[in-house]
Design an enzyme around this catalytic site. Structure first.
Site, PDB file in Angstrom:
ATOM      1  N   GLU A 144       0.872  -1.166  -0.081  1.00 28.12           N
ATOM      2  CA  GLU A 144       0.109  -0.067   0.004  1.00 28.12           C
ATOM      3  C   GLU A 144       0.774   1.278  -0.041  1.00 28.12           C
ATOM      4  O   GLU A 144       1.743   1.521   0.954  1.00 28.12           O
ATOM      5  CB  GLU A 144      -0.783   0.036   1.293  1.00 28.12           C
ATOM      6  CG  GLU A 144      -1.921   1.204   1.554  1.00 28.12           C
ATOM      7  CD  GLU A 144      -2.662   1.134   2.608  1.00 28.12           C
ATOM      8  OE1 GLU A 144      -3.618   0.441   2.682  1.00 28.12           O
ATOM      9  OE2 GLU A 144      -2.287   1.938   3.525  1.00 28.12           O
ATOM     10  N   THR A 163      -3.706   4.852  -1.329  1.00 26.14           N
ATOM     11  CA  THR A 163      -4.782   5.516  -0.473  1.00 26.14           C
ATOM     12  C   THR A 163      -5.306   6.511  -0.955  1.00 26.14           C
ATOM     13  O   THR A 163      -4.820   7.302  -1.738  1.00 26.14           O
ATOM     14  CB  THR A 163      -4.288   5.227   0.956  1.00 26.14           C
ATOM     15  OG1 THR A 163      -3.290   6.362   1.078  1.00 26.14           O
ATOM     16  CG2 THR A 163      -3.453   4.400   1.348  1.00 26.14           C
ATOM     17  N   TYR A 164      -6.311   7.107  -0.027  1.00 25.28           N
ATOM     18  CA  TYR A 164      -7.040   8.277  -0.492  1.00 25.28           C
ATOM     19  C   TYR A 164      -7.494   9.081   0.773  1.00 25.28           C
ATOM     20  O   TYR A 164      -7.903   8.327   2.090  1.00 25.28           O
ATOM     21  CB  TYR A 164      -8.405   7.718  -0.934  1.00 25.28           C
ATOM     22  CG  TYR A 164      -9.209   8.917  -1.710  1.00 25.28           C
ATOM     23  CD1 TYR A 164      -9.020   9.311  -2.741  1.00 25.28           C
ATOM     24  CD2 TYR A 164     -10.669   9.358  -0.975  1.00 25.28           C
ATOM     25  CE1 TYR A 164      -9.881  10.350  -3.649  1.00 25.28           C
ATOM     26  CE2 TYR A 164     -11.390  10.260  -1.622  1.00 25.28           C
ATOM     27  CZ  TYR A 164     -10.971  10.808  -2.951  1.00 25.28           C
ATOM     28  OH  TYR A 164     -11.863  11.582  -3.688  1.00 25.28           O
ATOM     29  N   ALA A 185      -8.612  11.542   4.002  1.00 25.48           N
ATOM     30  CA  ALA A 185      -9.605  11.788   4.644  1.00 25.48           C
ATOM     31  C   ALA A 185     -10.313  13.093   3.898  1.00 25.48           C
ATOM     32  O   ALA A 185      -9.926  14.102   3.711  1.00 25.48           O
ATOM     33  CB  ALA A 185      -9.663  12.033   6.106  1.00 25.48           C
ATOM     34  N   ALA A 225     -20.819   2.045   2.470  1.00 21.42           N
ATOM     35  CA  ALA A 225     -19.878   1.826   1.480  1.00 21.42           C
ATOM     36  C   ALA A 225     -20.681   0.577   0.701  1.00 21.42           C
ATOM     37  O   ALA A 225     -20.385   0.661  -0.471  1.00 21.42           O
ATOM     38  CB  ALA A 225     -18.643   1.012   2.143  1.00 21.42           C
ATOM     39  N   HIS A 231     -15.003  -2.661  13.395  1.00 16.30           N
ATOM     40  CA  HIS A 231     -15.128  -1.395  12.956  1.00 16.30           C
ATOM     41  C   HIS A 231     -15.394  -0.523  14.222  1.00 16.30           C
ATOM     42  O   HIS A 231     -16.376  -0.904  15.161  1.00 16.30           O
ATOM     43  CB  HIS A 231     -16.088  -0.972  11.824  1.00 16.30           C
ATOM     44  CG  HIS A 231     -15.855   0.425  11.260  1.00 16.30           C
ATOM     45  ND1 HIS A 231     -16.178   1.565  11.987  1.00 16.30           N
ATOM     46  CD2 HIS A 231     -15.349   0.966  10.394  1.00 16.30           C
ATOM     47  CE1 HIS A 231     -15.934   2.726  11.177  1.00 16.30           C
ATOM     48  NE2 HIS A 231     -15.155   2.246  10.105  1.00 16.30           N
ATOM     49  N   ASP A 241     -20.706  -5.478  12.724  1.00 15.79           N
ATOM     50  CA  ASP A 241     -19.482  -5.488  11.828  1.00 15.79           C
ATOM     51  C   ASP A 241     -19.636  -6.521  10.728  1.00 15.79           C
ATOM     52  O   ASP A 241     -19.503  -6.364   9.587  1.00 15.79           O
ATOM     53  CB  ASP A 241     -18.580  -5.423  12.640  1.00 15.79           C
ATOM     54  CG  ASP A 241     -17.079  -5.265  11.780  1.00 15.79           C
ATOM     55  OD1 ASP A 241     -16.896  -4.000  11.379  1.00 15.79           O
ATOM     56  OD2 ASP A 241     -16.434  -6.428  11.439  1.00 15.79           O
ATOM     57  N   GLN A 295      -8.040  -3.942   8.050  1.00 16.33           N
ATOM     58  CA  GLN A 295      -7.358  -2.884   8.664  1.00 16.33           C
ATOM     59  C   GLN A 295      -6.272  -3.482   9.466  1.00 16.33           C
ATOM     60  O   GLN A 295      -6.450  -4.911   9.588  1.00 16.33           O
ATOM     61  CB  GLN A 295      -8.315  -2.177   9.614  1.00 16.33           C
ATOM     62  CG  GLN A 295      -7.676  -1.050  10.389  1.00 16.33           C
ATOM     63  CD  GLN A 295      -8.773  -0.490  11.168  1.00 16.33           C
ATOM     64  OE1 GLN A 295      -9.182  -0.883  12.252  1.00 16.33           O
ATOM     65  NE2 GLN A 295      -8.902   0.906  11.048  1.00 16.33           N
TER      66      GLN A 295
END
Length: 308
Positions: free
Chosen positions: A24, A55-56, A58, A135, A159, A168, A186
């Site tokens: 990543e 990644t992106y 926040a 999502a 989560h 979850d 995660q």
């Protein structure tokens, strides 16, 4: 749109003798950081990971840079990129435009996330007035836009916004049923948490449980940095490991980074070894745009040899 190989395809086509790995990256914030990123990209390219993800930020704080750099990786390297797409702070129109931008660069592998609120990742989550709430909705939207391969996030410890592990699990299965082909977890530091997640999904829906749950590993090289990441993500470092890292860091004003790094490499290697033994479909590494620590762990696991 030319459809690129899927992540599931890449996991399946890896030689039986070698578990696939992936890495990543994060979008760079300035020119110096971008140079460092590209150095890491080229180093990992020699090791031929199954895929790489970008990644992106926040709230979409790195949107343009994310699209540009992910596109460059697709066009200028032999790596297979997975682009992150988050719902937070974006309208449906903006999200559709983002997906179109990826498609224009030949990117058809997208990791869909609800995303964390800008400023305070653990703060109140607010839906964009013209956006989506979950999502699962974003998974459906991306699948409706074209022939895309979609992945989602999963959470071995649950989560932090979920009421309990049952809720979850229900949310993860909902995303998989909506069309996601796999999930990436995660980061975690107790392999049993990953195994329990895998068991929960299989028990809830055997068909969805057959889809790959790719575990994420972070080789710790700075105790101060990882504690901040843990705080922002809601992940925990088991007390016996926290004590071990604290001892390694020492009592001085500045932590003993060499000692912390040594413990971190050892821990990541141990986690990787157990995950391989337990039949994980692959190993996904958080790199922070540096190659050395991950490369050392891959070497310890026998996964770092350049492939022909």
């Amino acid at each position: 749109m030319t459809r690129t190989p899927s992540i599931v395809d890449r996991l399946r086509t890896e030689p039986e003798a070698r578990i696939p790995f992936s890495v990543e990256f994060s979008p760079p914030r300035d020119e110096a950081a971008e140079a460092r990123l590209w150095q890491a990209v080229r180093e990992f390219e020699q090791l031929q990971p199954a895929f790489v993800s970008m990644t992106y930020g926040a709230g979409g704080s790195t949107r343009d840079r994310t699209v540009r750099v992910t596109g460059q990786i697709a066009e200028e390297t032999t790596l297979l990129p997975v682009a992150h797409l988050t719902a937070v702070s974006h309208s449906v129109a903006e999200l559709r435009s983002m997906v179109g931008s990826y498609a224009d660069r030949g990117i058809t592998n997208i990791l869909v996330l609800r995303g964390d609120p800008p400023g305070d990742p653990l703060g109140e989550w607010e839906k964009h007035p013209e956006g989506v709430e979950y999502a699962e909705e974003l998974v459906r939207m991306v699948r409706e836009l074209g022939d895309f391969h979609v992945g989602v996030a999963s959470f071995p410890e649950g989560h932090h916004r979920a009421d309990d592990l049952e809720q979850d699990t229900r949310c993860l299965v909902g995303k998989l049923r909506a069309g996601a082909e796999y999930s990436i977890t995660q980061m975690f530091f107790d392999v049993d948490d990953y195994l329990r997640l895998r068991d929960r999904v299989s028990a809830y829906d055997p068909e969805q449980g057959a889809k790959p749950i790719i575990p994420e590993i972070m080789p710790i090289t700075s105790l101060r940095s990882v504690r901040r990441m843990l705080e922002l993500s809601g992940t925990t470092l088991p007390s016996h490991l926290d004590e071990k890292f604290t001892r390694a860091a020492g009592s001085g004003a500045e932590e003993d980074k060499a000692a912390v790094r040594e413990v971190g490499i050892e821990l990541a290697t141990s986690i990787g070894e157990r995950l391989i033994a337990e039949g994980a479909p692959g190993l996904h590494f958080i790199t922070l745009n540096f190659a050395r620590a991950t490369r050392e762990v891959l070497s310890n696991l026998g996964l770092a040899a350049a492939r022909v």
